[in-house]
Design a protein around this motif. Structure first.
Motif, PDB file in Angstrom:
ATOM      1  N   GLU A 164      27.019  24.359  10.559  1.00 52.79           N
ATOM      2  CA  GLU A 164      27.322  23.243  10.327  1.00 52.79           C
ATOM      3  C   GLU A 164      26.856  22.389   8.913  1.00 52.79           C
ATOM      4  O   GLU A 164      25.026  22.410   9.195  1.00 52.79           O
ATOM      5  CB  GLU A 164      28.321  22.181  10.552  1.00 52.79           C
ATOM      6  N   PRO A 165      26.927  21.979   8.093  1.00 48.76           N
ATOM      7  CA  PRO A 165      26.040  21.225   6.987  1.00 48.76           C
ATOM      8  C   PRO A 165      24.831  20.126   7.733  1.00 48.76           C
ATOM      9  O   PRO A 165      25.166  19.819   8.380  1.00 48.76           O
ATOM     10  CB  PRO A 165      26.587  20.573   6.215  1.00 48.76           C
ATOM     11  N   LEU A 166      23.522  20.488   7.774  1.00 51.65           N
ATOM     12  CA  LEU A 166      22.499  20.245   8.144  1.00 51.65           C
ATOM     13  C   LEU A 166      21.428  19.760   6.914  1.00 51.65           C
ATOM     14  O   LEU A 166      20.766  20.189   6.086  1.00 51.65           O
ATOM     15  CB  LEU A 166      22.009  21.018   8.717  1.00 51.65           C
ATOM     16  N   GLN A 167      21.004  18.466   7.143  1.00 54.73           N
ATOM     17  CA  GLN A 167      20.377  17.775   6.374  1.00 54.73           C
ATOM     18  C   GLN A 167      19.645  17.691   6.872  1.00 54.73           C
ATOM     19  O   GLN A 167      18.551  16.989   7.363  1.00 54.73           O
ATOM     20  CB  GLN A 167      20.875  16.563   5.641  1.00 54.73           C
ATOM     21  N   MET A 168      18.021  18.141   5.944  1.00 60.40           N
ATOM     22  CA  MET A 168      16.481  17.993   6.629  1.00 60.40           C
ATOM     23  C   MET A 168      15.878  17.907   5.077  1.00 60.40           C
ATOM     24  O   MET A 168      15.409  18.073   4.282  1.00 60.40           O
ATOM     25  CB  MET A 168      16.107  19.538   6.755  1.00 60.40           C
ATOM     26  N   ASP A 169      15.337  16.525   5.011  1.00 57.11           N
ATOM     27  CA  ASP A 169      14.360  15.935   4.261  1.00 57.11           C
ATOM     28  C   ASP A 169      15.703  15.621   3.241  1.00 57.11           C
ATOM     29  O   ASP A 169      16.475  15.154   3.013  1.00 57.11           O
ATOM     30  CB  ASP A 169      13.281  16.695   3.915  1.00 57.11           C
ATOM     31  N   ARG A 215      23.224  18.132  17.677  1.00 59.32           N
ATOM     32  CA  ARG A 215      23.708  19.193  17.503  1.00 59.32           C
ATOM     33  C   ARG A 215      23.727  20.359  18.724  1.00 59.32           C
ATOM     34  O   ARG A 215      23.466  20.674  18.732  1.00 59.32           O
ATOM     35  CB  ARG A 215      24.164  20.211  16.276  1.00 59.32           C
ATOM     36  N   THR A 241      10.959  21.636   9.158  1.00 55.72           N
ATOM     37  CA  THR A 241      11.450  20.595   7.852  1.00 55.72           C
ATOM     38  C   THR A 241      10.996  19.035   8.972  1.00 55.72           C
ATOM     39  O   THR A 241      10.990  18.308   8.272  1.00 55.72           O
ATOM     40  CB  THR A 241      13.088  20.569   6.834  1.00 55.72           C
ATOM     41  N   ARG A 242      11.574  19.234   9.657  1.00 53.57           N
ATOM     42  CA  ARG A 242      12.039  17.319  10.000  1.00 53.57           C
ATOM     43  C   ARG A 242      10.215  17.249  11.121  1.00 53.57           C
ATOM     44  O   ARG A 242       9.718  15.897  11.005  1.00 53.57           O
ATOM     45  CB  ARG A 242      12.873  17.787  11.633  1.00 53.57           C
ATOM     46  N   SER A 276      14.238  26.097  11.445  1.00 50.12           N
ATOM     47  CA  SER A 276      14.652  25.410  10.423  1.00 50.12           C
ATOM     48  C   SER A 276      14.433  23.625  10.706  1.00 50.12           C
ATOM     49  O   SER A 276      13.386  23.189   9.593  1.00 50.12           O
ATOM     50  CB  SER A 276      15.742  25.331   9.771  1.00 50.12           C
ATOM     51  N   ARG A 277      15.097  23.012  11.792  1.00 50.61           N
ATOM     52  CA  ARG A 277      14.804  21.813  12.625  1.00 50.61           C
ATOM     53  C   ARG A 277      13.099  21.165  12.429  1.00 50.61           C
ATOM     54  O   ARG A 277      12.794  20.468  11.969  1.00 50.61           O
ATOM     55  CB  ARG A 277      15.544  21.274  12.945  1.00 50.61           C
ATOM     56  N   GLU A 279      18.598  28.009  13.077  1.00 46.45           N
ATOM     57  CA  GLU A 279      18.832  26.105  12.411  1.00 46.45           C
ATOM     58  C   GLU A 279      17.826  25.777  13.602  1.00 46.45           C
ATOM     59  O   GLU A 279      17.449  24.907  13.047  1.00 46.45           O
ATOM     60  CB  GLU A 279      20.627  25.598  12.997  1.00 46.45           C
TER      61      GLU A 279
END
Lengths: 113, 128
Positions: B102-107, A24, A38-39, A34-35, A31
């Protein structure tokens, strides 16, 4: 610029940042952090990630865009195409750009005394 | 020990009250005149006796640069739990709310970040 691209890509955290931006465009620093956390379990400080982003920006791989009070980061793959063309389509690369002078060669256009 | 009250600094308390109630869906709890400002809190309709959110005026000179720096880097001032981030994103976007993430799925966590129009970013989240 090309040397900057290799330097930027040499670091695994910076490659992860690019992995995230492929998913994205237009990400805030928050962001991106965060990525990475967590990833990839990369719990770096925001300052450290800002410094990585500055290296990516210097290489032209990431552009920052201010929109009102927000700051977003976008991916730019153009520098990668130039790097790849050099070996995959060398004839095309010759017409695209002439080789930059080697780092140890004096740059005639430099105006510093 | 429990969290009774938390706060966000807002640039206009009555505008903030309208956004936090009409748009986000909180309920007004306390509104007490304090000089030119208000002691103004909202609560979740799902938990009216729960944690209050104080909509605090941002007149202190240190606050505006602090808020601006957080917003520039996309850092939320507060986070609220919703049932479904994607559904809430669509609902709020339909009401003209601006999202910086925008919505972000993390685990098993899904998050999104919106602008509260009062100088803050707010994260909404749910856990699968």
């Amino acid at each position: 610029m090309e040397e900057d691209v290799f330097k930027a890509l040499a670091d695994p955290t910076r490659r992860r940042i690019l992995d995230g931006l492929v998913e994205r465009d237009g990400q805030t620093l928050y962001e991106i952090c965060s990525r990475l956390l967590t990833r990839h379990g990369l719990g770096l400080s925001r300052q450290a990630i800002s410094q990585h982003l500055a290296v990516l920006e210097a290489a032209g791989l990431v552009h920052t865009r201010r929109q009102g009070r927000y700051k977003f980061h976008d991916l730019d793959t153009a520098p990668l195409e130039r790097v790849m063309t050099r070996w995959l389509r060398p004839a095309e690369a010759d017409t695209l750009e002439t080789e930059a002078p080697e780092a140890d060669a004096p740059d005639a256009t430099e105006s510093t005394p | 020990m429990r969290i009774n009250l938390t706060s966000v600094f807002v640039d206009d308390q009555l505008k903030a009250l309208a956004f936090y109630t009409d748009v986000l869906g909180f309920q007004q709890k306390n509104k007490v005149a304090v000089g030119d400002d208000w002691w103004l809190t909202v609560v979740s309709p799902e938990d009216p006796e729960g944690t209050e959110l104080l909509l605090e005026p941002d007149g202190h000179p240190a606050v505006k640069p602090y808020k601006a720096a957080l917003v520039e880097d996309g850092i939320p001032a507060a986070a609220f739990t919703v049932d479904d981030v994607a559904a809430e994103f669509e609902r709020l976007r339909g009401l003209g709310v601006r999202f910086t993430q925008e919505p972000l799925q993390m685990d098993d966590v899904t998050v999104a970040v919106l602008d509260d129009t009062c100088g803050n970013l707010i994260q909404i989240m749910h856990t699968a």
